[in-house]
Design an enzyme around this catalytic site. Sequence first.
Site, short mmCIF file in Angstrom:
data_model
loop_
_atom_site.label_atom_id
_atom_site.label_comp_id
_atom_site.label_asym_id
_atom_site.label_seq_id
_atom_site.Cartn_x
_atom_site.Cartn_y
_atom_site.Cartn_z
N LYS A 9 0.60 -0.81 -0.23
CA LYS A 9 0.16 -0.30 -0.11
C LYS A 9 0.99 0.57 0.05
O LYS A 9 1.56 1.04 0.49
CB LYS A 9 -0.38 0.61 1.31
CG LYS A 9 -2.25 -0.72 1.25
CD LYS A 9 -2.73 -1.44 2.76
CE LYS A 9 -4.15 -2.26 2.72
NZ LYS A 9 -4.93 -1.99 3.59
N TYR A 49 -12.75 -3.60 -2.01
CA TYR A 49 -13.48 -3.27 -0.99
C TYR A 49 -14.47 -3.40 -1.14
O TYR A 49 -15.28 -2.24 -0.12
CB TYR A 49 -12.62 -1.72 -0.21
CG TYR A 49 -11.18 -2.21 -0.16
CD1 TYR A 49 -10.67 -3.39 0.83
CD2 TYR A 49 -10.34 -0.62 -1.06
CE1 TYR A 49 -9.38 -2.98 0.75
CE2 TYR A 49 -9.07 -0.95 -0.84
CZ TYR A 49 -8.35 -2.47 0.77
OH TYR A 49 -6.91 -2.05 1.08
N ASN A 112 -1.98 0.36 6.78
CA ASN A 112 -1.65 -0.95 8.24
C ASN A 112 -0.49 -2.02 6.57
O ASN A 112 -0.04 -3.24 6.76
CB ASN A 112 -2.02 -1.60 8.32
CG ASN A 112 -3.58 -2.13 7.29
OD1 ASN A 112 -3.17 -1.54 5.92
ND2 ASN A 112 -4.25 -2.82 7.79
N HIS A 115 -2.02 -5.11 1.62
CA HIS A 115 -2.76 -6.17 1.82
C HIS A 115 -2.37 -7.40 1.36
O HIS A 115 -1.36 -7.91 0.44
CB HIS A 115 -3.96 -5.81 0.27
CG HIS A 115 -5.38 -6.33 0.33
ND1 HIS A 115 -6.32 -6.35 0.74
CD2 HIS A 115 -5.23 -7.42 -0.91
CE1 HIS A 115 -6.65 -7.25 -0.04
NE2 HIS A 115 -6.23 -8.22 -1.06
N GLU A 126 -8.67 -11.88 -6.63
CA GLU A 126 -7.82 -10.47 -6.98
C GLU A 126 -7.37 -10.78 -7.90
O GLU A 126 -6.49 -9.75 -8.54
CB GLU A 126 -7.78 -10.36 -5.00
CG GLU A 126 -8.39 -9.74 -4.32
CD GLU A 126 -8.83 -9.88 -2.41
OE1 GLU A 126 -7.46 -10.02 -1.94
OE2 GLU A 126 -9.14 -9.59 -1.44
P1 IDP Z 1 -7.73 -7.02 6.19
O1 IDP Z 1 -6.85 -5.63 5.27
O2 IDP Z 1 -6.70 -7.32 7.26
O3 IDP Z 1 -7.92 -8.54 5.43
P2 IDP Z 1 -10.14 -5.50 5.71
O4 IDP Z 1 -11.37 -5.60 7.41
O5 IDP Z 1 -10.42 -6.45 4.97
O6 IDP Z 1 -8.78 -5.81 6.94
O7 IDP Z 1 -9.95 -4.44 5.96
C1 IDP Z 1 -9.77 -3.44 4.56
C2 IDP Z 1 -8.31 -2.99 4.73
O8 IDP Z 1 -9.70 -1.28 5.09
C3 IDP Z 1 -7.27 -2.30 5.74
O9 IDP Z 1 -6.47 -3.50 5.80
C4 IDP Z 1 -7.73 -1.09 6.11
O10 IDP Z 1 -6.27 -0.17 5.80
C5 IDP Z 1 -8.54 -0.56 6.17
N1 IDP Z 1 -9.74 -0.58 7.75
C6 IDP Z 1 -10.23 -1.46 7.73
N2 IDP Z 1 -11.03 -1.20 8.88
C7 IDP Z 1 -10.64 -0.07 9.43
C8 IDP Z 1 -11.12 0.60 10.09
O11 IDP Z 1 -11.73 0.95 10.87
N3 IDP Z 1 -10.92 2.38 10.05
C9 IDP Z 1 -9.86 2.58 9.39
N4 IDP Z 1 -9.63 1.84 8.07
C10 IDP Z 1 -9.93 0.50 8.14
MG MG Z 2 -9.43 -8.41 3.60
#
Ligand code: IDP
Ligand code: MG
Length: 155
Positions: A9, A49, A112, A115, A126
């Site tokens: 990212k 997303y 973070n 992905h 994907e």
């Molecule tokens: P993952 O990346 O661990 O699979 P997902 O729930 O699929 O997590 O969420 C996708 C991305 O959305 C996360 O990696 C993060 O960048 C963002 N995200 C998820 N939850 C939150 C939140 O509560 N606040 C802000 N960004 C979030």
């Molecule tokens: Mg995810």
Amino acid sequence: METTLVLLKPSCVQRQLIGEIVHRFERRGLRIAGMKMMQLDDAILREHYAHLVDRPFFPTLAASMQTSPVVALALSGLEAVGVVRAMTGFTNGRKADPGTIRGDYAMSNQQNIVHASDSVENAAIELRRFFRPEEIFDYKSGVFDFLYGVDEALQ
Ligand code: IDP
Ligand code: MG
């Protein structure tokens, strides 16, 4: 063998961690089957997303994913989807275990670093989203015979 999708990212690209994170996957023994830099548009982010488009943080998530290009990786190996997901760690970097990528490089729930596909089914979807078939390379790793036992190599 499985192939999974990773996106490095903007939080990774901007912090100049591309090499470090790719190195982790290589060191683990994952084979790089595809790798390219891409600027993501709204359409691909809404698709990628789709499970989050109705969440209040979606606009900031989409914006954060467009602040620079990302690097898309296709990584292959035995049970690669689960292996890579485990290396990634919990979504929120503050809660992610040390030793995981997010646990070692992230302090954020959103910024973070990576992905990673969360299931074999989603990995296939994907990979098609981010790569054309000819951008994924099926070659034998030079160290293959030392990465896997003889029985595992047949799987
Ligand atoms: P993952 O990346 O661990 O699979 P997902 O729930 O699929 O997590 O969420 C996708 C991305 O959305 C996360 O990696 C993060 O960048 C963002 N995200 C998820 N939850 C939150 C939140 O509560 N606040 C802000 N960004 C979030
Ligand atoms: Mg995810």
